[in-house]
Design an enzyme around this catalytic site. Sequence first.
Site, PDB file in Angstrom:
ATOM      1  N   ASP A 147       0.821  -1.221   0.000  1.00 42.92           N
ATOM      2  CA  ASP A 147       0.000   0.000   0.000  1.00 42.92           C
ATOM      3  C   ASP A 147       0.853   1.269   0.000  1.00 42.92           C
ATOM      4  O   ASP A 147       0.366   2.345  -0.318  1.00 42.92           O
ATOM      5  CB  ASP A 147      -0.915   0.023   1.239  1.00 42.92           C
ATOM      6  CG  ASP A 147      -1.949  -1.095   1.217  1.00 42.92           C
ATOM      7  OD1 ASP A 147      -1.925  -1.896   0.268  1.00 42.92           O
ATOM      8  OD2 ASP A 147      -2.772  -1.161   2.144  1.00 42.92           O
ATOM      9  N   MET A 189      -5.656  -3.291  -4.213  1.00 48.76           N
ATOM     10  CA  MET A 189      -5.559  -3.175  -2.757  1.00 48.76           C
ATOM     11  C   MET A 189      -5.315  -1.698  -2.425  1.00 48.76           C
ATOM     12  O   MET A 189      -5.176  -0.865  -3.320  1.00 48.76           O
ATOM     13  CB  MET A 189      -4.460  -4.070  -2.209  1.00 48.76           C
ATOM     14  CG  MET A 189      -4.890  -5.530  -2.162  1.00 48.76           C
ATOM     15  SD  MET A 189      -3.735  -6.548  -1.229  1.00 48.76           S
ATOM     16  CE  MET A 189      -4.574  -8.121  -1.238  1.00 48.76           C
TER      17      MET A 189
HETATM   18  O1  F6P Z   1      -1.089  -5.132   3.852  1.00 54.10           O
HETATM   19  C1  F6P Z   1      -2.118  -4.376   3.390  1.00 54.10           C
HETATM   20  C2  F6P Z   1      -2.924  -5.080   2.363  1.00 54.10           C
HETATM   21  O2  F6P Z   1      -2.175  -5.178   1.224  1.00 54.10           O
HETATM   22  C3  F6P Z   1      -4.226  -4.296   2.182  1.00 54.10           C
HETATM   23  O3  F6P Z   1      -4.235  -3.453   1.079  1.00 54.10           O
HETATM   24  C4  F6P Z   1      -5.260  -5.369   2.101  1.00 54.10           C
HETATM   25  O4  F6P Z   1      -6.470  -4.885   2.642  1.00 54.10           O
HETATM   26  C5  F6P Z   1      -4.691  -6.455   2.935  1.00 54.10           C
HETATM   27  O5  F6P Z   1      -3.300  -6.377   2.760  1.00 54.10           O
HETATM   28  C6  F6P Z   1      -5.252  -7.826   2.604  1.00 54.10           C
HETATM   29  O6  F6P Z   1      -4.448  -8.812   3.172  1.00 54.10           O
HETATM   30  P1  F6P Z   1      -4.864 -10.270   3.663  1.00 54.10           P
HETATM   31  O7  F6P Z   1      -5.971 -10.742   2.763  1.00 54.10           O
HETATM   32  O8  F6P Z   1      -3.629 -11.055   3.510  1.00 54.10           O
HETATM   33  O9  F6P Z   1      -5.304 -10.135   5.067  1.00 54.10           O
END
Ligand code: F6P
Length: 367
Positions: A147, A189
């Site tokens: 991010d 994301m």
């Molecule tokens: O680390 C942040 C991120 O990339 C966010 O943009 C996203 O909401 C999240 O990870 C999703 O990660 P996971 O599905 O692995 O919990």
Amino acid sequence: MKQKIAVLTGGGDCPGLNGAVKWVTKSALDSKLAEKRSVSFEVIGIAEGWRGLVEVDPDDPKSCDRYLKHLDQEIVRTWDRYGGTNLGTSRTNPFSPKNDRSDKVVENIKKLGIDVVVALGGEDTLGVAYKLHKLGVKTVGIPKTIDNDLTGTDYSLGFDTAVNVIMEEIDRLRTTAGSHSRIFVVETMGRHAGWLALHGGECSGAYIILIPEHMFDMDRVCELLQERKGREINYSIIVVSEGAKPSGQHEFLRDSKVDEFGHSSLGGIASFVAGEIEKQTGFESRHLILSHLQRGGTPSARDRLMARWFGIAAVDMIINEDFGRMVSLVRGEITSVPMKEILHKLKLVDVAKQYDTERYNGRRSIM
Ligand code: F6P
């Protein structure tokens, strides 16, 4: 004097983590550098982020085998070429208000004879590193989050590879979008910050980009699409951050689960936008959630380079006893910032300077 460095990766994985672990290991164990140092090192990897330090039982060899990985230059030699994290990761929060296991972590660190913990992560992982630092544990942080929303550093590992994935996938989408004269809404994301959508959308020439920092109006989105009607272009690409919100609404949640740091899983905004477009304009629309593809694959050149520089800088910081700080990149230079300063304030897109609120896109003038 010999010191034991423990390295761990926490939060979402991303390309660049393995490279940073490699360079922490290589620079810590470098024999030429060792001649000039008053301290020598041993490096171990902790499996599965903070969970490894919560779960490991230092008195049980099987448990140590599971959670502690001996690292040396030969073991990490090829790591920088691979994505993900060879150490494994988790979203375990030892300071979770519902289940505080921070005492256990401090005790395990002592029992294992760990002198310094190098934590690679975003705000959550580094927040734990900072709290441990306040409890007397020596910690150094390395920024990572696709991010790119960590404050105190212009760059966090994983971002560049993710932007490249977005660009490549949009390049692919264009041919099918054009063949069928469709609108494609691509969800990236970016929970709180729109960097992935903005940079990914800008470098792939998206017509509309929607980011969390600026609530969007669905009527305006449709109006912008109508403006294209009658021109030669028969399709449009819209990029939307998972955290973007239509006026008066909240973020779209994928489900009701909340992780140990209190974060919900976001998802679904692209489907909403595509549905509304069809309803309001009659233009055939499809949506695509890029999801974890953005965190996959091999690291880009920039991520390999930054991983190397960050890993080396982390060891320099240990030698200089700069604990409780995070390695950072500021205006092209590697430096460091106190971890305290990076918590609870994310680096967001500056809408006034970087976003065109009329066109819902990157700005075309920097004046
Ligand atoms: O680390 C942040 C991120 O990339 C966010 O943009 C996203 O909401 C999240 O990870 C999703 O990660 P996971 O599905 O692995 O919990």
